[in-house]
Design a protein around this motif. Structure first.
Motif, PDB file in Angstrom:
ATOM      1  N   ARG A   1     -11.600  29.917  19.779  1.00 30.42           N
ATOM      2  CA  ARG A   1     -12.291  30.942  20.562  1.00 30.42           C
ATOM      3  C   ARG A   1     -11.771  32.314  20.132  1.00 30.42           C
ATOM      4  N   VAL A   2     -12.683  33.160  19.664  1.00 30.69           N
ATOM      5  CA  VAL A   2     -12.322  34.470  19.138  1.00 30.69           C
ATOM      6  C   VAL A   2     -12.888  35.545  20.065  1.00 30.69           C
TER       7      VAL A   2
ATOM      8  N   LEU B   1     -18.676  39.861  12.550  1.00 24.22           N
ATOM      9  CA  LEU B   1     -18.955  39.101  13.769  1.00 24.22           C
ATOM     10  C   LEU B   1     -19.913  37.929  13.511  1.00 24.22           C
ATOM     11  N   PRO B   2     -21.051  38.136  12.833  1.00 21.42           N
ATOM     12  CA  PRO B   2     -21.939  36.987  12.560  1.00 21.42           C
ATOM     13  C   PRO B   2     -21.254  35.908  11.718  1.00 21.42           C
ATOM     14  N   ALA B   3     -20.414  36.320  10.750  1.00 23.66           N
ATOM     15  CA  ALA B   3     -19.748  35.330   9.908  1.00 23.66           C
ATOM     16  C   ALA B   3     -18.776  34.481  10.712  1.00 23.66           C
TER      17      ALA B   3
ATOM     18  N   SER C   1     -16.239  29.841  18.207  1.00 24.61           N
ATOM     19  CA  SER C   1     -16.879  30.306  19.436  1.00 24.61           C
ATOM     20  C   SER C   1     -16.424  31.741  19.681  1.00 24.61           C
ATOM     21  N   THR C   2     -17.366  32.656  19.834  1.00 23.05           N
ATOM     22  CA  THR C   2     -17.015  34.062  19.975  1.00 23.05           C
ATOM     23  C   THR C   2     -17.294  34.578  21.379  1.00 23.05           C
TER      24      THR C   2
ATOM     25  N   PRO D   1     -26.076  41.816  23.447  1.00 22.62           N
ATOM     26  CA  PRO D   1     -25.328  40.753  22.758  1.00 22.62           C
ATOM     27  C   PRO D   1     -23.840  40.774  23.072  1.00 22.62           C
ATOM     28  N   TYR D   2     -23.466  41.393  24.155  1.00 19.44           N
ATOM     29  CA  TYR D   2     -22.058  41.460  24.573  1.00 19.44           C
ATOM     30  C   TYR D   2     -22.006  41.546  26.096  1.00 19.44           C
TER      31      TYR D   2
END
Length: 302
Positions: A41-42, A73-75, A81-82, A114-115
């Motif tokens: 988890r990042v 971020l997409p990579a 899991s972000t 998206p956040y």
């Protein structure tokens, strides 16, 4: 005028903090993550004003993208899991007018971003802890002003810099310190709720960045900083005396990330030589944006 401005903004900061606490009573409480996930988890800590609309890859539709974590971020999202959390307003303070301010206040379309706003983790119980920080900042300021050697320290070639210097220090004590205290508790709340394996951020030498790194360190979570701009010798926020970093294990050192990724050897040398960073904690990774620029001009005769 500067002295009066600090007083007004200090009171405004306090009232906004209390308002966020009261709004938390009306907000559905965020459920803590259950332990046991097999995926790392990042936790990406961003600034809401750093998200911009751009064309989605292979589409004419616009999407929001983070300016500094643009391709990172997409990579990472493909391999882990972000958790993406943003500080602050969607429009920079100096550019904000009444419309964006009202939308921020009412949290219009917040669930479509998206956040998650870090305000979503702010519980009413935090208001008392942060309020004590606001009160403590006044005590810090009073003790600072009572230092006998203050006039000597704030003099240059025998000329006392006077009210201008004191006004700047007062702004630091009454605005920056309470802001740092609030940021620390907010990041701590995210860490407790989301239980990430690592914190990823930029602007790690800012007040917000140092508060976040400290909260992660005291929670036993490593932090990873990403260079987000050009480093140069007059950029003093990364500069430390060696003794400032010596007592890290005792929790008394200036907070620096567990690892810092930089664009090249020049930035690494600045962090190691002038910042006092341990060499093995600075990684030269390059810059995805610079790579994209090189690729874009590859066909030109320059």
């Amino acid at each position: 005028p500067f002295w009066w401005r600090t007083t007004v903004l200090h009171a405004s900061d306090f009232l906004k903090m209390m308002g966020t606490g009261l709004k938390s009573l009306l907000r559905r409480r965020h459920r803590p993550v259950e332990a046991g996930s097999r995926h790392p988890r990042v936790f990406f800590l961003t600034h809401a004003s750093m998200w911009r609309s751009k064309k989605a890859m292979g589409s004419d539709l616009d999407e929001l993208a983070e300016m500094y974590f643009d391709s990172v971020l997409p990579a990472v999202s493909q391999r882990a899991s972000t958790i993406v959390v943003a500080f602050g307003p969607t429009v920079p303070f100096k550019q904000r007018k009444i419309g964006p301010w009202i939308r921020e206040l009412l949290e219009v379309a917040a669930d479509k971003r998206p956040y998650r706003s870090i305000r979503n983790y702010f519980l009413f119980s935090l208001t008392l802890r942060v309020a004590r920080g606001f009160l403590a900042s006044h005590g810090f300021w009073r003790r600072f002003r009572q230092q006998e050697e203050l006039e000597h320290v704030l003099s240059h070639r025998g000329v006392f810099l006077g009210s201008e210097a004191l006004a700047s220090f007062r702004d630091t004590f009454l605005r920056q310190i309470p802001w740092g205290i609030r940021a620390y508790y907010e990041v701590e709340a995210v860490l407790a709720a989301e239980r990430p394996d690592v914190l990823v951020l930029y602007a790690e030498s800012s007040g917000l960045g140092r508060a976040a790194v400290l909260a992660a360190r005291q929670s036993g979570i490593p932090s990873f900083a990403v260079q987000h701009g050009i480093m140069y010798r007059q950029y003093y926020s990364h500069e430390h005396e060696h003794e400032e970093l010596e007592r890290e294990e005792e929790g008394e050192a200036v907070p620096i990330p567990s690892r810092t990724a930089v664009f090249g050897s020049l930035a690494k040398d600045l962090l190691v030589d002038r910042g006092g960073y341990p060499e093995d904690r600075v990684l030269v990774t390059g810059s995805p944006k610079f790579d994209a620029l090189v690729e874009a001009v590859a066909g030109y005769d320059v």
